[in-house]
Scaffold this active site. Structure first.
Site, PDB file in Angstrom:
ATOM      1  N   TYR A 172       1.047  -1.364   0.041  1.00 14.42           N
ATOM      2  CA  TYR A 172      -0.007   0.037   0.021  1.00 14.42           C
ATOM      3  C   TYR A 172       0.758   1.194  -0.196  1.00 14.42           C
ATOM      4  CZ  TYR A 172      -2.979   3.595   1.668  1.00 14.42           C
ATOM      5  OH  TYR A 172      -3.543   4.944   1.817  1.00 14.42           O
ATOM      6  N   ARG A 229     -10.544   5.774   9.096  1.00 10.24           N
ATOM      7  CA  ARG A 229      -9.562   5.261   8.209  1.00 10.24           C
ATOM      8  C   ARG A 229      -8.609   4.300   9.211  1.00 10.24           C
ATOM      9  NH1 ARG A 229      -9.081  10.754   6.134  1.00 10.24           N
ATOM     10  NH2 ARG A 229      -7.135  10.946   7.444  1.00 10.24           N
TER      11      ARG A 229
END
Length: 418
Positions: A172, A229
């Protein structure tokens, strides 16, 4: 007067704040002449300043045509990121947009006018950005288009996928930051301001991005939690809590800090690559551009290490400390000294009972081996008592004035966009 008391405890910071405000920052970020630019480029630099005052300062300090290439690179990726962040775009629309975004660079009329994001102007006026992209040399266009394509594909992959393993954490971070480091490195080499090896060694360039991104993710735990998040890897935090949000509970603070320390130890493994990368750079403007965020990151990790405040609020380095780092980090020996200083600070805080203590000590030993010259602090500035006394006196007389440093400078030194 609290601000003044903080300054008086760090006299070198006071001296550098004065130097910085009185024009010293021009040595790091010289002023760019925008009057000679065409209308399209002036518009692009206006968007650059509106979307990231922090990066705008160092981008505009780059030499020659590289400055324009990096400006356009930043705006293209900002536009891509705006699409990813816009929760009003349905997934069945967003995923193809991310995959195909790079193709819009060659479509003069393409724009997107339905975004609700704060930076939507880079999508609404994408034709100006894409026009200036096509005005760049083909060698720059090829790099920007390639990185935009790869990043769009990576962003689409993680839209509905959480970061589980440490491998996925690296993946990521590669998509959102490592690719930026690789793209920038290829631009540096394409400009011929740096040797070809800088752009070819993608592993080192990737580490540059990963170190910054992991630092941001670690520091921003609480902010990300509040906004729904999650970027900490499940493989790590699940050893300390049932849910990532549980780490913010007061009764879990001890294990939360242990989890924090493990992630910081993970991030520190990138520091040797960072030092190797920076040691290859020849151009001063490129070195400043690359080194300043890295020393901000190591200082931020040192402030976060073993610090319960990460789970209670915001951990920031002092403004004067940030200015000192900006003005000192102008050569590789100074950067090595700075890295040495902050890993030593971390070393002194390692709890003997911390599960990651051995790993933390080992990675610090490897960083020491690379950053320990004859005298670790020899290449950093030191000031005589009389200069420091004068600095404290000036600060006492003008502390209120100094507290009104420009918003642009404040945003940069806080490294909010690392």
């Amino acid at each position: 007067m609290e601000l003044l008391r903080k300054w008086l405890g760090h006299p070198e910071d006071i001296y550098n704040l004065l130097r910085f405000k009185m024009g010293g920052y021009r040595a790091v970020m010289p002023r760019m002449d925008t009057d000679s630019l065409g209308c399209g480029l002036r518009t692009c630099y206006r968007y650059l300043n509106q979307t990231s005052r922090s990066f705008a300062a160092v981008i505009q300090a780059l030499d020659g045509e590289l400055r324009h290439a990096v400006c356009i690179f930043y705006l293209v990726l900002r536009a891509l990121d705006t699409v990813e962040d816009d929760m009003s775009i349905p997934l069945d629309v967003k995923v193809p947009m991310l995959h195909e975004f790079h193709s819009h660079l060659y479509q003069p009329d393409w724009k997107y006018t339905e975004s609700k994001e704060k930076d939507r102007q880079v999508l609404e006026d994408f034709p100006t950005i894409s026009m200036e992209f096509r005005n760049l040399s083909k060698v720059y266009q090829d790099v920007i288009s390639d990185i935009c394509h790869k990043m769009g594909v990576g962003m689409a992959e993680f839209l509905e996928k959480k970061v589980d393993s440490q491998h996925e954490w690296d993946k990521y971070c590669h998509y959102v930051a490592g690719l930026v480091g690789i793209g920038l490195s290829r631009l540096f080499s394409a400009s011929e301001l740096e040797d070809s090896i800088v752009g070819q060694d993608t592993d080192l360039a990737n580490s540059m991005g990963l170190f910054l991104q992991k630092t941001n993710i670690i520091r921003d735990y609480l902010e990300d939690q509040m906004e729904g998040r999650e970027f900490w890897p499940r493989e790590v935090w699940s050893r300390y809590a049932k849910k990532l949000s549980d780490l913010a509970k007061p009764e879990n603070i001890d294990v939360a800090v242990q989890c924090l320390n493990e992630l910081i130890t993970n991030a520190l493994h990138h520091v040797p690559d960072v030092l190797t990368y920076l040691s290859r750079l020849k151009n001063q403007s490129v070195f400043n551009f690359c080194a300043i965020p890295q020393v901000m990151a190591i200082a931020t990790l040192a402030a976060c290490y073993n610090n319960q405040q990460v789970f209670r609020g915001v951990v920031k380095i002092r403004k004067g400390q940030a200015v000192t780092l900006m003005m000192d980090a102008t050569n590789i020996q100074a950067v090595k000294a700075i890295m040495y200083q902050y890993v030593e600070e971390i070393y002194q805080k390692i709890p003997s009972t911390d599960p990651s203590s051995n790993k933390t000590q080992q990675v610090i030993a490897s960083i020491r081996a690379m950053s320990l010259p004859g005298s670790p602090m020899a290449s950093r500035h030191h000031y005589s008592p009389i200069y420091l006394s004068c600095a404290m006196l000036l600060a006492a007389l003008s502390w209120q004035y100094l507290s009104t440093l420009s918003k642009a400078t404040e945003e940069y030194v806080q490294a909010g966009d690392n």
